[in-house]
Design a protein around this motif. Structure first.
Motif, PDB file in Angstrom:
ATOM      1  N   ASN A   1       0.744  -1.395  -0.044  1.00 41.55           N
ATOM      2  CA  ASN A   1      -0.032  -0.274  -0.342  1.00 41.55           C
ATOM      3  C   ASN A   1       0.821   1.161   0.543  1.00 41.55           C
ATOM      4  N   GLY A   2       0.119   2.334  -0.527  1.00 38.92           N
ATOM      5  CA  GLY A   2       0.548   3.408   0.573  1.00 38.92           C
ATOM      6  C   GLY A   2       0.171   4.392   1.104  1.00 38.92           C
ATOM      7  N   CYS A   3       1.369   4.857   1.860  1.00 34.70           N
ATOM      8  CA  CYS A   3       0.577   5.165   3.038  1.00 34.70           C
ATOM      9  C   CYS A   3       1.046   6.599   3.511  1.00 34.70           C
ATOM     10  N   GLY A   4       0.790   7.022   4.581  1.00 31.24           N
ATOM     11  CA  GLY A   4       1.065   8.578   5.591  1.00 31.24           C
ATOM     12  C   GLY A   4       2.136   7.446   6.640  1.00 31.24           C
ATOM     13  N   GLY A   5       3.586   8.362   7.135  1.00 30.19           N
ATOM     14  CA  GLY A   5       4.462   7.816   7.584  1.00 30.19           C
ATOM     15  C   GLY A   5       4.317   8.569   8.891  1.00 30.19           C
TER      16      GLY A   5
ATOM     17  N   HIS B   1     -11.055  11.034   3.256  1.00 32.00           N
ATOM     18  CA  HIS B   1     -10.734  11.764   3.596  1.00 32.00           C
ATOM     19  C   HIS B   1      -8.730  11.295   3.980  1.00 32.00           C
ATOM     20  N   TYR B   2      -8.387  12.459   4.381  1.00 31.43           N
ATOM     21  CA  TYR B   2      -7.016  11.931   5.202  1.00 31.43           C
ATOM     22  C   TYR B   2      -7.502  12.467   6.525  1.00 31.43           C
ATOM     23  N   GLU B   3      -6.769  12.432   7.452  1.00 33.17           N
ATOM     24  CA  GLU B   3      -6.811  12.363   8.842  1.00 33.17           C
ATOM     25  C   GLU B   3      -6.204  14.168   9.001  1.00 33.17           C
ATOM     26  N   THR B   4      -6.957  14.014  10.642  1.00 30.67           N
ATOM     27  CA  THR B   4      -6.781  15.401  10.946  1.00 30.67           C
ATOM     28  C   THR B   4      -4.913  15.253  11.536  1.00 30.67           C
TER      29      THR B   4
ATOM     30  N   LEU C   1       2.472   4.237  10.915  1.00 31.59           N
ATOM     31  CA  LEU C   1       1.849   4.446   9.557  1.00 31.59           C
ATOM     32  C   LEU C   1       0.004   4.445   9.678  1.00 31.59           C
ATOM     33  N   VAL C   2       0.033   5.708   8.675  1.00 27.01           N
ATOM     34  CA  VAL C   2      -1.449   5.403   8.323  1.00 27.01           C
ATOM     35  C   VAL C   2      -2.243   5.152   6.878  1.00 27.01           C
ATOM     36  N   GLY C   3      -2.601   4.984   6.655  1.00 25.93           N
ATOM     37  CA  GLY C   3      -4.053   4.466   5.129  1.00 25.93           C
ATOM     38  C   GLY C   3      -5.038   3.702   5.459  1.00 25.93           C
ATOM     39  N   MET C   4      -5.209   3.549   4.342  1.00 23.87           N
ATOM     40  CA  MET C   4      -7.063   3.454   4.066  1.00 23.87           C
ATOM     41  C   MET C   4      -7.128   1.733   3.552  1.00 23.87           C
ATOM     42  N   SER C   5      -6.464   0.922   4.109  1.00 22.62           N
ATOM     43  CA  SER C   5      -6.658  -0.609   3.236  1.00 22.62           C
ATOM     44  C   SER C   5      -5.909  -1.674   4.462  1.00 22.62           C
TER      45      SER C   5
ATOM     46  N   VAL D   1       6.199   4.507   2.421  1.00 22.00           N
ATOM     47  CA  VAL D   1       5.669   6.173   2.656  1.00 22.00           C
ATOM     48  C   VAL D   1       5.559   7.199   1.748  1.00 22.00           C
ATOM     49  N   THR D   2       4.423   7.404   1.711  1.00 19.67           N
ATOM     50  CA  THR D   2       4.269   8.044  -0.312  1.00 19.67           C
ATOM     51  C   THR D   2       4.132   9.379   0.682  1.00 19.67           C
ATOM     52  N   ASN D   3       3.986  10.283   2.159  1.00 23.10           N
ATOM     53  CA  ASN D   3       3.840  11.432   2.384  1.00 23.10           C
ATOM     54  C   ASN D   3       3.726  10.930   3.764  1.00 23.10           C
ATOM     55  N   ALA D   4       4.170  12.297   4.095  1.00 27.86           N
ATOM     56  CA  ALA D   4       4.323  12.386   5.834  1.00 27.86           C
ATOM     57  C   ALA D   4       2.834  12.771   6.017  1.00 27.86           C
ATOM     58  N   ALA D   5       2.506  12.063   7.334  1.00 34.71           N
ATOM     59  CA  ALA D   5       0.947  11.771   7.781  1.00 34.71           C
ATOM     60  C   ALA D   5       0.221  13.705   8.252  1.00 34.71           C
ATOM     61  N   ALA D   6      -0.466  14.194   8.406  1.00 32.74           N
ATOM     62  CA  ALA D   6      -1.065  15.149   8.830  1.00 32.74           C
ATOM     63  C   ALA D   6      -0.232  15.768   9.389  1.00 32.74           C
TER      64      ALA D   6
ATOM     65  N   PRO E   1       1.130  20.553   3.364  1.00 36.15           N
ATOM     66  CA  PRO E   1      -0.610  20.246   3.476  1.00 36.15           C
ATOM     67  C   PRO E   1      -0.114  19.190   2.717  1.00 36.15           C
ATOM     68  N   LEU E   2      -1.501  17.638   2.239  1.00 32.92           N
ATOM     69  CA  LEU E   2      -1.235  16.831   1.802  1.00 32.92           C
ATOM     70  C   LEU E   2      -2.510  16.712   0.426  1.00 32.92           C
ATOM     71  N   SER E   3      -1.074  15.330  -0.569  1.00 32.01           N
ATOM     72  CA  SER E   3      -2.315  15.826  -1.571  1.00 32.01           C
ATOM     73  C   SER E   3      -2.111  14.837  -2.838  1.00 32.01           C
TER      74      SER E   3
ATOM     75  N   GLU F   1       0.741  14.557  -4.901  1.00 34.40           N
ATOM     76  CA  GLU F   1       2.136  14.202  -3.834  1.00 34.40           C
ATOM     77  C   GLU F   1       2.424  13.125  -4.221  1.00 34.40           C
ATOM     78  N   VAL F   2       1.015  11.438  -3.492  1.00 35.69           N
ATOM     79  CA  VAL F   2       1.748  10.788  -3.552  1.00 35.69           C
ATOM     80  C   VAL F   2       1.609   9.547  -4.907  1.00 35.69           C
ATOM     81  N   LEU F   3       0.867   9.660  -5.855  1.00 32.17           N
ATOM     82  CA  LEU F   3       1.561   9.454  -6.633  1.00 32.17           C
ATOM     83  C   LEU F   3       2.876  10.107  -7.801  1.00 32.17           C
TER      84      LEU F   3
HETATM   85  I1  8IG Z   1      -0.894   7.405   0.044  1.00 34.53           I
HETATM   86  O1  8IG Z   1      -1.513   9.880   4.964  1.00 34.53           O
HETATM   87  C1  8IG Z   1      -1.852   7.569   1.667  1.00 34.53           C
HETATM   88  N1  8IG Z   1      -3.223   6.997   1.845  1.00 34.53           N
HETATM   89  N2  8IG Z   1      -5.034   7.575   5.452  1.00 34.53           N
HETATM   90  N3  8IG Z   1      -3.176   9.226   5.236  1.00 34.53           N
HETATM   91  C2  8IG Z   1      -3.988   7.474   5.052  1.00 34.53           C
HETATM   92  N4  8IG Z   1      -3.804   7.340   3.713  1.00 34.53           N
HETATM   93  C3  8IG Z   1      -2.649   7.288   3.345  1.00 34.53           C
HETATM   94  C4  8IG Z   1      -2.325   8.254   3.012  1.00 34.53           C
HETATM   95  C5  8IG Z   1      -2.155   9.139   4.460  1.00 34.53           C
HETATM   96  N5  8IG Z   1      -1.485   8.606   1.971  1.00 34.53           N
END
Ligand code: 8IG
Length: 276
Positions: A127-131, A195-198, A212-216, A237-242, A248-250, A253-255
């Motif tokens: 998966n891709g996720c926030g770190g 939505h990404y996290e607050t 790690l935070v993600g949606m899968s 880890v495609t982005n720093a978590a919020a 800001p997250l986009s 940026e993930v792609l």
């Molecule tokens: I890629 O920062 C990706 N997926 N929940 N949070 C959550 N899911 C994600 C994130 C993130 N980045």
């Protein structure tokens, strides 16, 4: 057979899907399965030779991917093995149904159940996720050591009590560490999304023990354990978590992080698969 009909046994639909895959690929039995998440799309090309590629919506129970950057095909790949060794096959699930699509948990885990019905004994979930660790720059791969499921749901129906100790196989993590001893490990926290996290939710995930935070991934891993699959989870880890960085997250940026890390994580995955 309708997967959404509660009178339908989801394992029957998975068995039917496995038969369609065996017929379409000419591969009677797949040995391992891979689910490719954000950033991992190119990884399959390095693990072996593609035998067949099927649009996933042609297979019973599968749906079209909802997200740009997700690939909607099921691929059968003959793994590059030792010369003279019995050839092994990987089933690559390029499309993932996410809980946030609102199609129900059965759809989310149907690929995993199909992989098990197709013969797989091992499953690699990516998966891709926030770190949460600021030391993890975008593009850092992290082994999942455990998870926290914050979706308030489960793929298991009825009184199905399944042990989730060592869900993310210590043995398979050991194999991954043979390939790259520097791979960090972390606890993956699944939120429903989309939505990404607050920043407050990310801070909560950290206090709970998450990295790690993600949606899968967590629901798929649970279904995999129920089906008797050995699970390896790897996050990119495609982005720093919020709130972890001031950026800001986009989704762009993930792609971008996924594309930049592509060659390295593809090679990593190929070497791990070769050892399974
Ligand atoms: I890629 O920062 C990706 N997926 N929940 N949070 C959550 N899911 C994600 C994130 C993130 N980045």
């Amino acid at each position: 057979m309708d997967l959404d009909d509660l009178a339908t046994d989801p394992f029957d639909v998975a068995a039917q899907a496995a038969r369609v895959i065996a017929d379409a690929t000419g591969v009677a039995r797949h040995d391992v399965a891979l689910v490719l998440g954000s950033g991992w799309g190119g990884a399959a090309d390095l693990i072996g030779e593609t035998v067949a590629e099927i649009p996933s919506h042609d297979v019973p129970g599968f749906t079209r991917p909802a997200v740009v950057g997700h690939v909607g095909t099921i691929r059968s790949i003959r793994l590059t093995g030792a010369p003279g060794a019995q050839p092994r096959h990987a089933l690559v699930l390029g499309s993932r149904t996410h809980l946030y699509e609102g199609l129900g948990v059965r759809r989310v885990v149907h690929g995993v159940r199909t992989a098990a019905a197709a013969g797989a004994r091992q499953l690699v979930l990516t998966n891709g996720c926030g770190g949460l660790d600021p030391a993890w720059a975008p593009g850092t791969p992290v082994l999942i050591s455990d998870h926290i499921n914050l979706t308030a749901t489960s793929p298991l129906e009825g009184a199905t009590f399944i042990d989730l100790t060592d869900l993310y196989s210590a043995r398979l993590r050991g194999l991954a560490h043979e390939v790259d001893p520097t791979l960090p490990e972390g606890v993956y926290v699944q939120f429903r999304g989309p939505h990404y996290e607050t920043p407050a939710e990310v801070a909560m995930a950290g206090r709970m023990g998450g990295h790690l935070v993600g949606m899968s991934t967590t629901l798929e891993a649970i279904a995999a354990r129920q089906a008797g699959l050995e699970v390896l989870g790897i996050s990119l880890v495609t982005n720093a978590a919020a709130g972890v960085s001031d950026q800001p997250l986009s989704h762009a940026e993930v792609l971008e992080a996924g594309a930049a890390a592509g060659p390295r994580i593809s090679a990593l995955l190929a070497q791990i698969i070769a050892r399974l």
